[in-house]
Design an enzyme around this catalytic site. Structure first.
Site, PDB file in Angstrom:
ATOM      1  N   CYS A 136      -1.014  -2.686  -2.354  1.00 22.15           N
ATOM      2  CA  CYS A 136      -1.815  -1.530  -1.928  1.00 22.15           C
ATOM      3  C   CYS A 136      -2.136  -0.641  -3.127  1.00 22.15           C
ATOM      4  CB  CYS A 136      -1.049  -0.734  -0.873  1.00 22.15           C
ATOM      5  SG  CYS A 136      -1.936   0.733  -0.334  1.00 22.15           S
ATOM      6  N   CYS A 139      -2.041   3.108  -2.466  1.00 21.51           N
ATOM      7  CA  CYS A 139      -0.679   3.662  -2.307  1.00 21.51           C
ATOM      8  C   CYS A 139       0.022   3.777  -3.661  1.00 21.51           C
ATOM      9  CB  CYS A 139       0.190   2.768  -1.421  1.00 21.51           C
ATOM     10  SG  CYS A 139      -0.592   2.140   0.051  1.00 21.51           S
ATOM     11  N   ASP A 140      -0.103   2.746  -4.502  1.00 20.18           N
ATOM     12  CA  ASP A 140       0.761   2.642  -5.687  1.00 20.18           C
ATOM     13  C   ASP A 140       0.028   2.798  -7.022  1.00 20.18           C
ATOM     14  OD1 ASP A 140       2.887   2.099  -3.970  1.00 20.18           O
ATOM     15  OD2 ASP A 140       2.449  -0.046  -3.952  1.00 20.18           O
TER      16      ASP A 140
END
Ligand code: NAP
Length: 307
Positions: A136, A139-140
């Site tokens: 992701c 997200c990261d």
């Protein structure tokens, strides 16, 4: 057993298909609840930083779009229940949905649990998951600011991820196993315009290596037969999706990949059970087609309940 457990329609999953179905079902006057194991609605869309092809809302983040979908369903009074569905049973004229929070009964069920990311299946992938391997980018990605990363895949998600990461990272390698990308043309053009992105064509990741964290990937070039070590701090894997249908095995007919067999009516092989969105066997998986499935499935539910 939860006290209020009797419904006309239970919708399992609160991504675009589930929320689309909820809006149509509540407006149709069906006593409806949406069950999701997560209290946050949106499904895979939550991992998309920029959705540029949802009609009327160009350039909206996946998070914002999901919020709008959820607000719409909330405004109509949709009942949302956080529960993990474990089994669905057929009983006379109703379905019993067994969940982590108790049992629910419903005349009809729409399965809309979507899909999850696939794994690459190479050495080092599991070991470094969360330690440099991610599925992701939104997200990261921030953990890799001014670092060098590789994205693996050639579809919409891989190219979107590479574009997103290029704005944060020093350098982005897109590693793709063929010499053409599957991603939408507009995304490919944007990708090719970025100076800090390099596409490695006809290339396969053979191993992800490092100490405590990812330090490199071993890349095999299929045409030359050469293998080389590419120094990277992170690897974002975007090699497609698998349907989240394990719970429904044996309940409805599925294809060899686990997608539920249903046509545009969303009717499955089991009377009173419908499948909407990415879990359905179909040629095009987009947010807009998932939402459309939600509407079609409710139309079929209404016809079923009138029988
Ligand atoms: P995808 O379109 O299936 O693409 C997967 C990519 O990974 C392909 O390029 C494939 O290569 C590659 N791949 C698969 N297995 C591999 C392996 N073992 N090793 C190396 N590469 C591998 O999947 P996706 O990009 O995750 O997208 C999933 C679905 O969501 C698609 O239908 C997509 O259109 C949709 N989507 C929609 C939106 C939107 O509505 N805005 C946004 C994002 C995604 P090949 O090309 O060689 O097969």
């Amino acid at each position: 057993m939860i006290e209020e457990n009797n419904y006309d329609l239970l919708i399992i999953g609160s991504g675009p298909a589930g929320l689309g179905a909820a809006v149509y079902a509540v407006r149709a006057g069906l006593k409806t609840a949406v069950l999701d194991k997560s209290p946050v609605s949106g499904g895979q869309v939550l991992n998309t930083y920029d959705v540029d092809n949802y009609l009327g809302l160009p350039g909206m983040s996946g998070g914002d779009l999901s919020e709008k979908f959820r607000e719409h369903a909330d405004k109509l009074g949709t009942v949302f229940l956080t529960a993990d569905v474990q089994k669905i049973e057929n009983a006379d004229n109703k379905k019993i949905v067994h969940t982590s929070e108790g049992d629910f009964e419903s005349k009809a069920v729409i399965l809309a649990t979507g899909a999850a990311h696939s794994v690459l299946g190479v050495p080092g992938e599991a070991k470094f998951s969360g330690m440099g391997v991610s599925y992701c980018a939104t997200c990261d990605g921030a953990f890799f600011r001014k670092r060098t990363v590789a994205v693996v895949g050639g579809g919409d998600v891989a190219v979107e991820d590479a574009i997103f990461l290029a704005a944060i990272c020093e350098k982005v390698y897109l590693i793709h196993r063929r010499d053409t990308l599957r991603a939408a043309d507009i995304l490919q053009k944007k990708l090719m315009s970025l100076d800090n992105v390099q596409v490695l064509w006809d290339s396969e990741v053979k191993e992800i290596c490092g100490g405590d964290l990812v330090e490199a990937v071993e890349v095999y070039h299929k045409k030359s037969g050469e293998q080389s070590t590419l120094a990277v701090n992170g690897v974002f894997i975007a090699v497609g999706i698998v349907p989240s249908t394990d719970t429904f095995k044996g309940l409805v007919e599925m294809d060899e990949k686990g997608y539920i067999v249903a046509d545009e009516s969303c009717a499955t092989s089991q009377s009173g059970i419908f499948a909407a969105g990415d879990i359905r066997k179909k040629p095009m998986r987009q947010i807009i087609t998932a939402v459309a499935d939600g509407a079609n499935a409710v139309n079929s539910v209404q016809n079923f309940l009138m029988l």
